[in-house]
Design a protein around this motif. Structure first.
Motif, PDB file in Angstrom:
ATOM      1  N   THR A 159      42.221  71.913  56.761  1.00 18.21           N
ATOM      2  CA  THR A 159      40.971  72.607  57.071  1.00 18.21           C
ATOM      3  C   THR A 159      40.418  73.359  55.869  1.00 18.21           C
ATOM      4  OG1 THR A 159      42.194  74.518  57.913  1.00 18.21           O
ATOM      5  CG2 THR A 159      41.513  72.862  59.520  1.00 18.21           C
ATOM      6  N   ASN A 160      41.238  73.628  54.854  1.00 22.78           N
ATOM      7  CA  ASN A 160      40.768  74.351  53.669  1.00 22.78           C
ATOM      8  C   ASN A 160      39.884  73.461  52.784  1.00 22.78           C
ATOM      9  OD1 ASN A 160      40.914  76.879  52.087  1.00 22.78           O
ATOM     10  ND2 ASN A 160      41.879  75.561  50.562  1.00 22.78           N
ATOM     11  N   CYS A 161      40.270  72.200  52.622  1.00 20.89           N
ATOM     12  CA  CYS A 161      39.528  71.291  51.744  1.00 20.89           C
ATOM     13  C   CYS A 161      38.762  70.223  52.508  1.00 20.89           C
ATOM     14  CB  CYS A 161      40.467  70.633  50.747  1.00 20.89           C
ATOM     15  SG  CYS A 161      41.697  69.539  51.496  1.00 20.89           S
ATOM     16  N   GLY A 162      38.856  70.223  53.815  1.00 24.53           N
ATOM     17  CA  GLY A 162      38.161  69.223  54.616  1.00 24.53           C
ATOM     18  C   GLY A 162      38.783  67.842  54.518  1.00 24.53           C
ATOM     19  N   GLY A 163      40.020  67.769  54.065  1.00 22.17           N
ATOM     20  CA  GLY A 163      40.722  66.497  53.976  1.00 22.17           C
ATOM     21  C   GLY A 163      40.553  65.784  52.640  1.00 22.17           C
ATOM     22  N   SER A 164      39.837  66.386  51.699  1.00 29.37           N
ATOM     23  CA  SER A 164      39.614  65.738  50.405  1.00 29.37           C
ATOM     24  C   SER A 164      40.764  65.975  49.432  1.00 29.37           C
ATOM     25  CB  SER A 164      38.323  66.241  49.772  1.00 29.37           C
ATOM     26  OG  SER A 164      38.451  67.590  49.362  1.00 29.37           O
ATOM     27  N   PRO A 219      45.022  74.454  47.187  1.00 28.91           N
ATOM     28  CA  PRO A 219      46.298  75.176  47.179  1.00 28.91           C
ATOM     29  C   PRO A 219      47.011  75.162  48.529  1.00 28.91           C
ATOM     30  CG  PRO A 219      44.492  76.734  47.269  1.00 28.91           C
ATOM     31  CD  PRO A 219      43.881  75.364  47.096  1.00 28.91           C
ATOM     32  N   VAL A 220      46.301  74.836  49.582  1.00 31.56           N
ATOM     33  CA  VAL A 220      46.907  74.850  50.921  1.00 31.56           C
ATOM     34  C   VAL A 220      47.700  73.565  51.173  1.00 31.56           C
ATOM     35  CG1 VAL A 220      46.419  74.960  53.397  1.00 31.56           C
ATOM     36  CG2 VAL A 220      45.167  76.427  51.820  1.00 31.56           C
ATOM     37  N   CYS A 221      47.092  72.408  50.866  1.00 32.50           N
ATOM     38  CA  CYS A 221      47.760  71.128  51.144  1.00 32.50           C
ATOM     39  C   CYS A 221      48.370  70.499  49.899  1.00 32.50           C
ATOM     40  CB  CYS A 221      46.782  70.155  51.785  1.00 32.50           C
ATOM     41  SG  CYS A 221      45.455  69.578  50.694  1.00 32.50           S
ATOM     42  N   GLY A 222      48.187  71.138  48.732  1.00 37.05           N
ATOM     43  CA  GLY A 222      48.738  70.611  47.493  1.00 37.05           C
ATOM     44  C   GLY A 222      48.056  69.340  47.011  1.00 37.05           C
ATOM     45  N   GLY A 223      46.842  69.100  47.469  1.00 37.74           N
ATOM     46  CA  GLY A 223      46.080  67.935  47.034  1.00 37.74           C
ATOM     47  C   GLY A 223      46.254  66.701  47.889  1.00 37.74           C
ATOM     48  N   THR A 224      47.042  66.805  48.952  1.00 40.07           N
ATOM     49  CA  THR A 224      47.248  65.632  49.803  1.00 40.07           C
ATOM     50  C   THR A 224      46.101  65.416  50.792  1.00 40.07           C
ATOM     51  OG1 THR A 224      48.444  66.864  51.520  1.00 40.07           O
ATOM     52  CG2 THR A 224      49.760  65.920  49.710  1.00 40.07           C
ATOM     53  N   GLY A 225      45.398  66.479  51.137  1.00 45.76           N
ATOM     54  CA  GLY A 225      44.316  66.373  52.118  1.00 45.76           C
ATOM     55  C   GLY A 225      44.784  66.484  53.556  1.00 45.76           C
ATOM     56  N   THR A 226      46.078  66.571  53.746  1.00 49.13           N
ATOM     57  CA  THR A 226      46.610  66.673  55.106  1.00 49.13           C
ATOM     58  C   THR A 226      47.660  67.772  55.205  1.00 49.13           C
ATOM     59  OG1 THR A 226      48.304  65.006  54.670  1.00 49.13           O
ATOM     60  CG2 THR A 226      46.260  64.218  55.642  1.00 49.13           C
ATOM     61  N   ILE A 227      47.785  68.284  56.410  1.00 50.68           N
ATOM     62  CA  ILE A 227      48.859  69.205  56.754  1.00 50.68           C
ATOM     63  C   ILE A 227      49.478  68.614  58.017  1.00 50.68           C
ATOM     64  CG2 ILE A 227      49.482  71.534  57.495  1.00 50.68           C
ATOM     65  CD1 ILE A 227      47.092  72.555  55.871  1.00 50.68           C
TER      66      ILE A 227
END
Length: 54
Positions: free
Chosen positions: A39-44, A25-33
């Motif tokens: 940092t929420n999904c570890g880039g996945s 939910p933080v990066c919307g599935g892109t893995g990057t900000i």
């Protein structure tokens, strides 16, 4: 057994009964900000959440 490390956005380890994969939910599935890994999904771009009230 080689377990993947948990990311801050994960509720449980991958494969745990009663959980499922969802987009971060933080990066919307892109893995990057911006130019950095999320940092929420570890880039996945994915997080593990409890499903069905688990």
């Amino acid at each position: 057994m080689n377990q993947e490390p948990l990311n801050p956005g994960d509720d449980a380890a991958p494969g745990t009964p009663g959980t499922g994969e969802d987009i971060c939910p933080v990066c919307g599935g892109t893995g990057t900000i911006g130019d950095a890994a999320c940092t929420n999904c570890g880039g996945s771009g994915k997080v593990i959440h409890g499903i069905g009230g688990a």
